[in-house]
Design an enzyme around this catalytic site. Sequence first.
Site, PDB file in Angstrom:
ATOM      1  N   CYS A 288      -6.878   9.912  -5.652  1.00  0.00           N
ATOM      2  CA  CYS A 288      -5.507  10.238  -5.270  1.00  0.00           C
ATOM      3  C   CYS A 288      -4.553   9.962  -6.434  1.00  0.00           C
ATOM      4  O   CYS A 288      -3.640  10.756  -6.708  1.00  0.00           O
ATOM      5  CB  CYS A 288      -5.095   9.456  -4.033  1.00  0.00           C
ATOM      6  SG  CYS A 288      -5.270   7.664  -4.174  1.00  0.00           S
ATOM      7  N   THR A 289      -4.760   8.853  -7.138  1.00  0.00           N
ATOM      8  CA  THR A 289      -3.872   8.499  -8.244  1.00  0.00           C
ATOM      9  C   THR A 289      -4.042   9.457  -9.409  1.00  0.00           C
ATOM     10  O   THR A 289      -3.049   9.888 -10.022  1.00  0.00           O
ATOM     11  CB  THR A 289      -4.136   7.055  -8.700  1.00  0.00           C
ATOM     12  OG1 THR A 289      -3.962   6.168  -7.594  1.00  0.00           O
ATOM     13  CG2 THR A 289      -3.182   6.657  -9.811  1.00  0.00           C
ATOM     14  N   HIS A 315       0.035   0.608  -5.245  1.00  0.00           N
ATOM     15  CA  HIS A 315      -0.785   1.367  -4.296  1.00  0.00           C
ATOM     16  C   HIS A 315      -0.821   0.693  -2.931  1.00  0.00           C
ATOM     17  O   HIS A 315      -1.023  -0.516  -2.824  1.00  0.00           O
ATOM     18  CB  HIS A 315      -2.211   1.485  -4.849  1.00  0.00           C
ATOM     19  CG  HIS A 315      -3.013   2.597  -4.253  1.00  0.00           C
ATOM     20  ND1 HIS A 315      -3.403   2.612  -2.939  1.00  0.00           N
ATOM     21  CD2 HIS A 315      -3.492   3.738  -4.806  1.00  0.00           C
ATOM     22  CE1 HIS A 315      -4.086   3.716  -2.699  1.00  0.00           C
ATOM     23  NE2 HIS A 315      -4.164   4.415  -3.818  1.00  0.00           N
ATOM     24  N   ARG A 333      -9.697  -8.806  -3.898  1.00  0.00           N
ATOM     25  CA  ARG A 333      -9.611  -7.903  -2.744  1.00  0.00           C
ATOM     26  C   ARG A 333     -10.010  -8.582  -1.439  1.00  0.00           C
ATOM     27  O   ARG A 333      -9.828  -8.009  -0.362  1.00  0.00           O
ATOM     28  CB  ARG A 333     -10.471  -6.660  -2.967  1.00  0.00           C
ATOM     29  CG  ARG A 333      -9.907  -5.722  -4.009  1.00  0.00           C
ATOM     30  CD  ARG A 333     -10.473  -4.338  -3.880  1.00  0.00           C
ATOM     31  NE  ARG A 333     -10.044  -3.473  -4.966  1.00  0.00           N
ATOM     32  CZ  ARG A 333     -10.210  -2.155  -4.978  1.00  0.00           C
ATOM     33  NH1 ARG A 333     -10.805  -1.567  -3.964  1.00  0.00           N
ATOM     34  NH2 ARG A 333      -9.803  -1.443  -5.998  1.00  0.00           N
ATOM     35  N   THR A 346      -7.825  -0.017 -11.739  1.00  0.00           N
ATOM     36  CA  THR A 346      -7.830   1.401 -11.413  1.00  0.00           C
ATOM     37  C   THR A 346      -8.443   2.154 -12.580  1.00  0.00           C
ATOM     38  O   THR A 346      -8.170   1.838 -13.740  1.00  0.00           O
ATOM     39  CB  THR A 346      -6.422   1.947 -11.124  1.00  0.00           C
ATOM     40  OG1 THR A 346      -6.523   3.367 -10.880  1.00  0.00           O
ATOM     41  CG2 THR A 346      -5.474   1.718 -12.269  1.00  0.00           C
TER      42      THR A 346
END
Length: 479
Positions: A288-289, A315, A333, A346
């Site tokens: 998506c990025t 994000h 995470r 990322t």
Amino acid sequence: MSADKHLQSWQERFELAEAMQPLLGKLYRNQGVEVVVYGKPLLNASTIDIIKAHRLVRRHVGDKLRLRESFPFIEALSKLAVKQCKVDIGKLAVNYWRNHSDASEIEAYMASELASAIDHADEVEPRDVVLYGFGRIGRLLARLLIERTGRSNKLRLRAIVIRGGRAGDLEKRASLLRRDSVHGPFNGSVEIDEENNALIANGTYIQIIYANGPEEVDYTKYGIKNALVVDNTGVWKDESGLGLHLKSPGAAKVLLTAPAKGNIKNIVFGVNDNDILDEDTIVSAASCTTNAITPVLKAINDKYGIENGHVETIHSYTNDQNLIDNYHKADRRGRSAPLNMVITETGAAKAVAKALPVLAGRLTGNAIRVPTPNVSMAILSLNLNSETSKDDINDYLLDVALHSPLQNQIDFTNSTEIVSSDLVGSRYAGVVDSQATIADGKRAILYVWYDNEFGYSCQVVGVMQKMLGLNHLSLPLSE
């Protein structure tokens, strides 16, 4: 203007918007024609949405477009054998009224401007699509494919493959399609065929296939052939793993909705989709990025040149993170996603180079996951080869968003009040926030919003169409 005249004017606009709706619906269902007004889609739009889309034209061209000025163009369009395309009725109307004072030549003008789409793609056979996985992206892809239901639809959702099969599973899957906490209710009805393990959504019959792996699936048993399998699971990212799908009878091609590894092509629709060849059987739609930033980076590099830069992604959290603190194999995470900002990695900056090789080695990137469920932002901090200013770069990006081949990927806002929730449901890969732009000399910082779920899913559909040879024109042609 008196109070009565304001009300009369509103009533006129409302009635014209209501009159447009059946014409817009028939154009889409019967001819595959999607009508927009300066990029704003009118498909399934409410009367208020249609009025708002017309009001926004003033922001782009300085003059408002009245519904009574655009309605004759929709009427003329409905009489033409135009098929399988996107038509910007706003641009056509504005261009016409700049050069004409009456409506006498509208039909001839429309026939001329849309000639390339008349009887377009009539010879193309409908193609079967299978969604392998039914998570966030899978369900949004289902919505996008189902909204295309109609006689002229060439992209047909035939099946969804999922794990499970326990009692009540089908009802739960249907419920997740009907309702979404972020994107709202499904626009239509979803019925269950319990006996045959199927869902019927707006007339689209969707076979639900339970399997623990591609090797268990034979699509031909369900009348599915030569299908494109869209893998939304992220379990397999290389050629050997994704190639398992091609061993399933009835499957012909595979599209991964995540960045791929190895030599698989990572495609950003609108940027490098022409790299897709007929013989390509496995393709990735990148992330998506990557989809959000690559079109903007291409536009900037085309005009100013990019020496180097850094991409910082703010994000929204994803299903990969934990609701509360718990073990996670990745750094940080494991901490509660709704309660923390979480620094993470990322690969989007490096992935840009796969779609735009000219920028290879020029970008670094990092990401911060934040406590919002959807819509993200990329901050592009760039060192350019030539000088610019805030006004210059914003004017250029507005023109790109309206008139370039990237007009379906890049949106542009000059609002001083826009926030992330306002972009939920955006169909663009990225939205340039012009009020946040910083530029001085050869230095520029751009802020790009993106709906990391829905906007990305729209990009995926574009790649699907390209892989299956279902190419849609956007008219009028970009300048």
